[in-house]
Design a protein around this motif. Structure first.
Motif, short mmCIF file in Angstrom:
data_model
loop_
_atom_site.label_atom_id
_atom_site.label_comp_id
_atom_site.label_asym_id
_atom_site.label_seq_id
_atom_site.Cartn_x
_atom_site.Cartn_y
_atom_site.Cartn_z
N LYS A 19 0.80 -1.23 0.00
CA LYS A 19 0.00 0.00 0.00
C LYS A 19 0.83 1.28 0.00
CE LYS A 19 -3.04 -0.74 3.38
NZ LYS A 19 -4.22 -0.50 4.22
N CYS A 20 2.13 1.16 0.36
CA CYS A 20 2.99 2.35 0.30
C CYS A 20 4.37 1.90 -0.17
CB CYS A 20 3.05 3.05 1.67
SG CYS A 20 4.23 2.31 2.83
N THR A 97 6.40 8.60 7.77
CA THR A 97 5.71 9.80 7.27
C THR A 97 4.22 9.67 7.55
OG1 THR A 97 5.26 8.84 5.11
CG2 THR A 97 7.37 10.00 5.34
N GLU A 98 3.51 10.80 7.41
CA GLU A 98 2.04 10.80 7.58
C GLU A 98 1.40 9.82 6.60
OE1 GLU A 98 -0.10 12.10 9.87
OE2 GLU A 98 1.79 12.57 10.86
N GLU A 99 1.91 9.80 5.36
CA GLU A 99 1.33 8.92 4.32
C GLU A 99 1.50 7.45 4.71
OE1 GLU A 99 3.48 11.51 3.50
OE2 GLU A 99 1.73 12.75 2.97
N GLU A 100 2.71 7.12 5.23
CA GLU A 100 2.96 5.73 5.64
C GLU A 100 2.07 5.33 6.80
OE1 GLU A 100 7.56 6.16 4.09
OE2 GLU A 100 7.14 6.22 6.25
N LYS A 102 -0.81 6.64 7.51
CA LYS A 102 -2.19 6.56 7.00
C LYS A 102 -2.44 5.23 6.26
CE LYS A 102 -5.44 9.53 4.65
NZ LYS A 102 -5.65 10.73 3.88
N ALA A 103 -1.45 4.80 5.48
CA ALA A 103 -1.59 3.55 4.72
C ALA A 103 -1.61 2.34 5.64
CB ALA A 103 -0.45 3.42 3.71
N CYS A 104 -0.83 2.39 6.71
CA CYS A 104 -0.60 1.20 7.53
C CYS A 104 -1.49 1.11 8.77
CB CYS A 104 0.86 1.20 7.96
SG CYS A 104 1.56 -0.45 8.12
N SER A 105 -1.96 2.25 9.28
CA SER A 105 -2.69 2.24 10.56
C SER A 105 -3.97 1.39 10.58
CB SER A 105 -2.98 3.67 11.03
OG SER A 105 -3.69 4.37 10.02
N HIS A 126 5.14 9.32 17.82
CA HIS A 126 4.28 9.05 16.65
C HIS A 126 3.15 8.10 17.05
CE1 HIS A 126 6.71 11.14 13.74
NE2 HIS A 126 7.77 10.60 14.30
N TYR A 130 -0.92 9.05 17.25
CA TYR A 130 -1.92 8.29 16.50
C TYR A 130 -2.97 7.68 17.44
CZ TYR A 130 -4.47 5.01 13.77
OH TYR A 130 -5.52 4.33 13.19
#
Length: 195
Positions: A19-20, A97-100, A102-105, A126, A130
């Motif tokens: 996903k990332c 990163t925020e993107e990572e 967001k993809a993984c959470s 971090h 979250y």
């Protein structure tokens, strides 16, 4: 479907995830390890070099610190569940990163829903940011709120969140070791008092 089956399916998904961009760079994804019936869930930030090599969380120097802290309060890795927000190693161990995140959470959210811990211990800022936001709390600097408890209500009942420093911080700043030790003593009290 039982917890074990649900977790095995989820772990398989994580190991195949693309996903990332981190999915292209990893040696191994690191879903997590420990008991699927754990009362306590530790959530770090992302795997490091040794975690990426072995596919297990907290197996490097920070993991040794975590093992010692657990031993001091009479717990083993097999009795708790240990994972990270991001399941693949960021290059050079940089912050996720925020993107990572967001993809993984969503994977972490599913792990929490399956395990249903009584206490979640975010390790590091971090993870703390979250988890606190997920349950509707406004994060503050970790130096101000480590060791404090937050009560959240989920579909499976009450969960207590107690952020603390990442064990790696104790390697670079020895005084943090003492703060971590105090926080783990508080954690022991929380576990002893929860049904």
């Amino acid at each position: 479907m039982g917890k074990e089956e649900l977790m095995k399916k989820l772990e398989e998904k994580i190991r195949n995830c693309q996903k990332c961009p981190l999915g292209q760079l990893r040696t191994n994804a690191v879903p997590g390890s420990g008991s699927y019936d754990a009362k306590v869930m530790f959530v770090g930030e992302a795997p490091g070099y040794w975690e990426d090599q072995k596919g297990l969380p907290f197996v490097g120097r920070a993991g040794k610190v975590l093992d010692e802290l657990l031993a001091e309060i009479g717990l083993t890795r097999e009795e708790v569940y240990i994972t990270n927000i991001v399941k693949c190693r960021p290059p050079n161990n940089r912050d996720p990163t925020e993107e990572e995140i967001k993809a993984c959470s969503p994977y972490l959210d599913m792990q929490i829903d399956i395990i249903r811990p009584k206490v979640i211990v975010p390790l590091g800022r971090h993870s703390m940011n979250y988890i606190l936001r997920k349950f509707g709390f406004e994060p503050e600097p970790i130096s101000k709120i480590h060791g404090k408890t937050f009560e959240a209500y989920t579909l499976f009942g009450k969960v207590i969140i107690m952020p603390t420093y990442h064990p790696a911080a104790a390697l670079y700043k020895p005084p943090i070791r003492e703060e971590l030790r105090k926080d783990f003593m508080k954690l022991k009290e929380l576990i002893d008092s929860s049904p």
